[in-house]
Design an enzyme around this catalytic site. Structure first.
Site, PDB file in Angstrom:
ATOM      1  N   ASP A 106      13.739   4.082  -7.308  1.00  0.00           N
ATOM      2  CA  ASP A 106      12.326   3.542  -7.340  1.00  0.00           C
ATOM      3  C   ASP A 106      12.450   2.570  -8.592  1.00  0.00           C
ATOM      4  O   ASP A 106      12.177   1.574  -8.424  1.00  0.00           O
ATOM      5  CB  ASP A 106      11.406   3.490  -6.196  1.00  0.00           C
ATOM      6  CG  ASP A 106      11.598   3.418  -5.186  1.00  0.00           C
ATOM      7  OD1 ASP A 106      12.187   3.244  -4.561  1.00  0.00           O
ATOM      8  OD2 ASP A 106      10.832   4.062  -4.132  1.00  0.00           O
TER       9      ASP A 106
ATOM     10  N   HIS B 128      15.708   4.316   1.480  1.00  0.00           N
ATOM     11  CA  HIS B 128      14.992   4.721   0.418  1.00  0.00           C
ATOM     12  C   HIS B 128      15.456   5.773  -0.988  1.00  0.00           C
ATOM     13  O   HIS B 128      16.315   5.841  -0.726  1.00  0.00           O
ATOM     14  CB  HIS B 128      13.630   4.933   0.745  1.00  0.00           C
ATOM     15  CG  HIS B 128      12.738   4.047   1.971  1.00  0.00           C
ATOM     16  ND1 HIS B 128      13.269   4.472   3.032  1.00  0.00           N
ATOM     17  CD2 HIS B 128      11.589   2.661   1.393  1.00  0.00           C
ATOM     18  CE1 HIS B 128      12.086   3.228   3.923  1.00  0.00           C
ATOM     19  NE2 HIS B 128      11.562   2.451   2.977  1.00  0.00           N
TER      20      HIS B 128
HETATM   21  C1  LIG Z   1       9.873   5.643  -1.327  1.00  0.00           C
HETATM   22  C2  LIG Z   1       9.691   4.464  -1.410  1.00  0.00           C
HETATM   23  C3  LIG Z   1       8.991   3.124  -0.417  1.00  0.00           C
HETATM   24  C4  LIG Z   1       6.982   4.339  -0.723  1.00  0.00           C
HETATM   25  C5  LIG Z   1       6.046   2.672  -0.336  1.00  0.00           C
HETATM   26  C6  LIG Z   1       4.344   4.014   0.305  1.00  0.00           C
HETATM   27  C7  LIG Z   1       3.680   4.227  -0.953  1.00  0.00           C
HETATM   28  C8  LIG Z   1       4.666   3.133   0.847  1.00  0.00           C
HETATM   29  C9  LIG Z   1       5.030   2.594   2.459  1.00  0.00           C
HETATM   30  C10 LIG Z   1       4.238   2.163   3.699  1.00  0.00           C
HETATM   31  C11 LIG Z   1       2.676   2.235   2.722  1.00  0.00           C
HETATM   32  C12 LIG Z   1       1.861   2.591   4.018  1.00  0.00           C
HETATM   33  C13 LIG Z   1       1.915   2.085   4.831  1.00  0.00           C
HETATM   34  O1  LIG Z   1       2.007   0.525   4.718  1.00  0.00           O
HETATM   35  C14 LIG Z   1       0.701   1.875   5.906  1.00  0.00           C
HETATM   36  C15 LIG Z   1      -0.737   1.823   5.083  1.00  0.00           C
HETATM   37  C16 LIG Z   1      -0.677   0.415   4.806  1.00  0.00           C
HETATM   38  C17 LIG Z   1      -2.415   0.264   4.107  1.00  0.00           C
HETATM   39  O2  LIG Z   1      -2.752  -0.844   3.540  1.00  0.00           O
HETATM   40  C18 LIG Z   1      -1.900   1.227   3.218  1.00  0.00           C
HETATM   41  C19 LIG Z   1      -1.760   2.802   3.646  1.00  0.00           C
HETATM   42  C20 LIG Z   1      -0.733   2.346   3.853  1.00  0.00           C
HETATM   43  C21 LIG Z   1      -0.025   4.749   4.572  1.00  0.00           C
HETATM   44  C22 LIG Z   1       0.376   2.311   3.380  1.00  0.00           C
HETATM   45  C23 LIG Z   1       0.481   3.445   1.435  1.00  0.00           C
HETATM   46  C24 LIG Z   1       1.623   2.995   1.185  1.00  0.00           C
HETATM   47  O3  LIG Z   1       1.394   2.081   0.315  1.00  0.00           O
HETATM   48  C25 LIG Z   1       3.005   3.547   1.782  1.00  0.00           C
HETATM   49  C26 LIG Z   1       3.259   4.689   2.529  1.00  0.00           C
HETATM   50  C27 LIG Z   1      10.802   3.261  -1.400  1.00  0.00           C
HETATM   51  O4  LIG Z   1      12.026   4.101  -1.899  1.00  0.00           O
HETATM   52  S1  LIG Z   1      10.757   1.315  -1.763  1.00  0.00           S
HETATM   53  C28 LIG Z   1      12.217   0.984  -1.721  1.00  0.00           C
HETATM   54  C29 LIG Z   1      12.134   0.725  -0.742  1.00  0.00           C
HETATM   55  N1  LIG Z   1      13.470  -0.370  -0.646  1.00  0.00           N
HETATM   56  C30 LIG Z   1      13.757  -1.012  -1.208  1.00  0.00           C
HETATM   57  O5  LIG Z   1      12.876  -1.776  -1.719  1.00  0.00           O
HETATM   58  C31 LIG Z   1      15.157  -2.225  -1.264  1.00  0.00           C
HETATM   59  C32 LIG Z   1      15.451  -3.406  -1.166  1.00  0.00           C
HETATM   60  N2  LIG Z   1      14.691  -3.644   0.342  1.00  0.00           N
HETATM   61  C33 LIG Z   1      14.904  -3.462   1.546  1.00  0.00           C
HETATM   62  O6  LIG Z   1      15.843  -2.842   1.763  1.00  0.00           O
HETATM   63  C34 LIG Z   1      13.569  -4.046   2.761  1.00  0.00           C
HETATM   64  O7  LIG Z   1      12.469  -4.818   2.728  1.00  0.00           O
HETATM   65  C35 LIG Z   1      13.232  -2.850   3.529  1.00  0.00           C
HETATM   66  C36 LIG Z   1      12.877  -1.521   2.309  1.00  0.00           C
HETATM   67  C37 LIG Z   1      14.199  -1.541   3.785  1.00  0.00           C
HETATM   68  C38 LIG Z   1      12.827  -3.018   4.310  1.00  0.00           C
HETATM   69  O8  LIG Z   1      13.332  -3.903   5.341  1.00  0.00           O
HETATM   70  P1  LIG Z   1      12.598  -4.856   6.051  1.00  0.00           P
HETATM   71  O9  LIG Z   1      13.695  -4.813   7.852  1.00  0.00           O
HETATM   72  O10 LIG Z   1      11.488  -4.200   6.874  1.00  0.00           O
HETATM   73  O11 LIG Z   1      12.617  -6.418   5.531  1.00  0.00           O
HETATM   74  P2  LIG Z   1      13.502  -6.740   5.376  1.00  0.00           P
HETATM   75  O12 LIG Z   1      15.020  -6.827   6.016  1.00  0.00           O
HETATM   76  O13 LIG Z   1      12.910  -7.304   2.913  1.00  0.00           O
HETATM   77  O14 LIG Z   1      12.603  -8.649   5.466  1.00  0.00           O
HETATM   78  C39 LIG Z   1      11.805  -8.848   4.899  1.00  0.00           C
HETATM   79  C40 LIG Z   1      11.235  -9.711   5.804  1.00  0.00           C
HETATM   80  O15 LIG Z   1       9.724  -9.779   5.988  1.00  0.00           O
HETATM   81  C41 LIG Z   1       9.221 -11.677   5.988  1.00  0.00           C
HETATM   82  N3  LIG Z   1       8.458 -11.948   4.833  1.00  0.00           N
HETATM   83  C42 LIG Z   1       8.606 -11.484   3.306  1.00  0.00           C
HETATM   84  N4  LIG Z   1       8.021 -12.051   2.860  1.00  0.00           N
HETATM   85  C43 LIG Z   1       7.002 -13.315   3.613  1.00  0.00           C
HETATM   86  C44 LIG Z   1       6.159 -14.152   3.945  1.00  0.00           C
HETATM   87  N5  LIG Z   1       5.077 -13.772   2.504  1.00  0.00           N
HETATM   88  N6  LIG Z   1       5.530 -14.367   5.097  1.00  0.00           N
HETATM   89  C45 LIG Z   1       6.491 -14.712   5.962  1.00  0.00           C
HETATM   90  N7  LIG Z   1       7.266 -13.553   5.969  1.00  0.00           N
HETATM   91  C46 LIG Z   1       7.925 -13.166   4.753  1.00  0.00           C
HETATM   92  C47 LIG Z   1      11.098 -12.072   5.521  1.00  0.00           C
HETATM   93  O16 LIG Z   1      11.521 -13.053   5.267  1.00  0.00           O
HETATM   94  C48 LIG Z   1      11.534 -10.812   5.869  1.00  0.00           C
HETATM   95  O17 LIG Z   1      11.571 -11.687   7.819  1.00  0.00           O
HETATM   96  P3  LIG Z   1      13.299 -10.992   8.572  1.00  0.00           P
HETATM   97  O18 LIG Z   1      13.042  -9.890   8.907  1.00  0.00           O
HETATM   98  O19 LIG Z   1      12.930 -11.924  10.159  1.00  0.00           O
HETATM   99  O20 LIG Z   1      14.021 -11.829   7.918  1.00  0.00           O
END
Ligand SMILES: C[C@H](CCC[C@@H](C)[C@H]1CC[C@H]2[C@@H]3[C@H](O)C[C@@H]4C[C@H](O)CC[C@]4(C)[C@H]3C[C@H](O)[C@]12C)C(=O)SCCNC(=O)CCNC(=O)[C@H](O)C(C)(C)COP(=O)(O)OP(=O)(O)OC[C@H]1O[C@@H](n2cnc3c(N)ncnc32)[C@H](O)[C@@H]1OP(=O)(O)O
Length: 390
Positions: A160, A130
């Site tokens: 970010d 993050h």
């Molecule tokens: C400090 C910030 C982050 C702050 C964000 C906060 C504001 C929010 C974080 C959590 C939120 C809360 C939470 O969601 C619970 C509540 C929900 C409610 O609705 C609202 C209130 C909440 C309390 C909510 C409130 C807030 O929104 C939060 C607190 C950052 O630093 S952000 C920067 C992060 N880093 C990056 O973006 C770098 C690039 N990405 C990555 O390195 C990774 O994506 C990451 C971030 C490490 C996540 O890794 P992860 O293992 O989860 O995912 P990936 O490896 O990327 O794989 C994605 C998988 O998803 C599949 N997929 C994607 N789209 C689809 C689709 N349409 N259909 C099906 N599948 C999909 C994809 O195929 C991948 O699958 P696999 O794992 O099988 O390959």
């Protein structure tokens, strides 16, 4: 006869596909949308509410990319789009069959923007992280914080948003500009570590000036200097003091009611702690408002530290219209910068619900009612307007 006013914005006519992510990619998509691009956010079919608080002006289509038919729909959308932005860990898109080789082969004009923490190569490329991790790796976090305290991450602004969302947007705009000459798309590989480091170029390139010779928190611009610091006022608020140049410093001393001949020299580093104490004691004797009355209109580089609400209602910001109010009463910053002929015209409507536009988008891309119904039944797409639209 109603008069319809069509506002041409800088990015009018540009179509963007944004794969839903956490914070940096949504910011990038919001900027593009604010400046006129049509941004379609691709949400998952199995989530009910979006975590995208930067969904302004976007459309949402819910698509299951784990199904081959979902991948086919996305490919179809990309065929007739200008930009794709993806927020996933390295390799995720390739695993889905949506890597740049495939998509650029089908649409050579596509700008394929990838926004990750560590970039598409290197041993950390696949690591989770993050903002705090990325600024740590950029070198900048080591510079941030008060003397004798641990490094301190300034919210999640640097990686970010500054080094991530903004730098990626800049890459997309440059690639779009270049495409007008070559007719070709390209891949934009944004690493937030590199983006943050780049934003911090001044730090690297000013090391020889001696600006950073002391320990963290003891330098000119990192809260070491008394004339570049925040101070508490008698009403518990704060003032920001940034009087670096001698002429501004002199105004500061005058405004504080002090006599510079009785004080240590401004740049006498070893006297800074003593000078800070003098400034702190004086500033604690009046309210923020009283100090603003003294310093407003003076070149002393003194301003109030405003809360978000106070910033939105400060007269200067109101005069410029720096903040906007949306249809829900929410206040947020107006898109910047201000373009004189084709300014941004941000949507004031509420952010899209997940899948709110699935049906209309698929229809626009040539899917028949029957196709849409079948995709819906097989769980490839989802819609918040299923009943009303089918
Ligand atoms: C400090 C910030 C982050 C702050 C964000 C906060 C504001 C929010 C974080 C959590 C939120 C809360 C939470 O969601 C619970 C509540 C929900 C409610 O609705 C609202 C209130 C909440 C309390 C909510 C409130 C807030 O929104 C939060 C607190 C950052 O630093 S952000 C920067 C992060 N880093 C990056 O973006 C770098 C690039 N990405 C990555 O390195 C990774 O994506 C990451 C971030 C490490 C996540 O890794 P992860 O293992 O989860 O995912 P990936 O490896 O990327 O794989 C994605 C998988 O998803 C599949 N997929 C994607 N789209 C689809 C689709 N349409 N259909 C099906 N599948 C999909 C994809 O195929 C991948 O699958 P696999 O794992 O099988 O390959």
């Amino acid at each position: 006869m109603p008069i319809y006013l069509f506002i041409v914005m800088a990015l009018s006519g540009i179509r963007v596909i944004e794969l839903a992510g956490l914070a940096p990619v949504p910011f990038c998509g919001m900027i593009l949308s604010d400046f006129g691009a049509k941004v379609i956010r691709i949400d998952r079919t199995n989530t009910v509410s979006s975590v995208d608080v930067q969904g302004r002006g976007k459309l949402s289509a819910a698509l299951n990319l784990k199904k081959p038919e979902g991948v086919a729909v996305l490919k179809n959308l990309c065929l007739r789009s200008d930009v794709l932005i993806e927020p996933f860990r390295k390799g995720v898109m390739e695993k889905l069959g949506l890597g740049p080789l495939e998509l650029l082969n089908e649409n050579p004009r596509l700008i394929y923007a990838r926004l990750t923490g560590f970039g598409q190569s290197g041993s950390y490329a696949k690591a989770a992280g993050h903002d705090i991790n990325y600024i740590a790796m950029s070198g900048l976090l080591s510079m941030l914080g008060r003397a004798h305290e641990n490094p301190y991450a300034p919210l999640n602004l640097l990686a970010d948003f500054a080094g991530g969302g903004l730098i990626c947007t800049m890459g997309i705009i440059m690639a779009l500009l270049e495409r007008t000459k070559s007719g070709k798309g390209q891949v934009v590989d944004t690493s937030m570590v590199e983006g943050a480091a780049y934003v911090g170029s001044f730090i690297w390139k000013s090391q020889n000036l001696g600006l950073w010779n002391n320990l963290r928190g003891e330098n000119l611009l990192d809260s070491g200097a008394p004339f570049y610091e925040t101070y508490k006022t008698s009403d518990g608020k704060y003032l920001a003091v940034g009087a670096i140049e001698p002429q501004f410093y002199e105004e500061l001393i005058k405004g504080l009611g002090l006599d510079s001949t009785q004080l240590p020299l401004q740049m006498s580093n070893s006297d800074w702690p003593q000078l800070k104490k003098i400034f702190a004691d004086v500033i604690a004797s009046k309210t923020q408002e009283e100090w603003c009355k003294i310093f407003d209109g003076k070149d002393a580089c003194v301003t109030p530290v405003l809360s978000l609400d106070e910033a939105a209602s400060h007269p200067h910001n109101k005069e410029r219209g720096s903040f906007i109010v949306d249809s829900q009463g929410g206040i947020s910053p107006r898109p910047a910068p201000l373009l004189s002929r084709t300014p941004a015209n941000p949507s004031l409507n509420s952010d899209p619900l997940i899948g709110e536009h699935t049906v209309s988008i698929l229809s626009e891309f040539g899917y028949s009612q029957e196709d849409i119904e079948n995709l819906m039944l097989s769980g490839v797409i989802a819609s918040n307007k299923t009943k009303s639209n089918l």
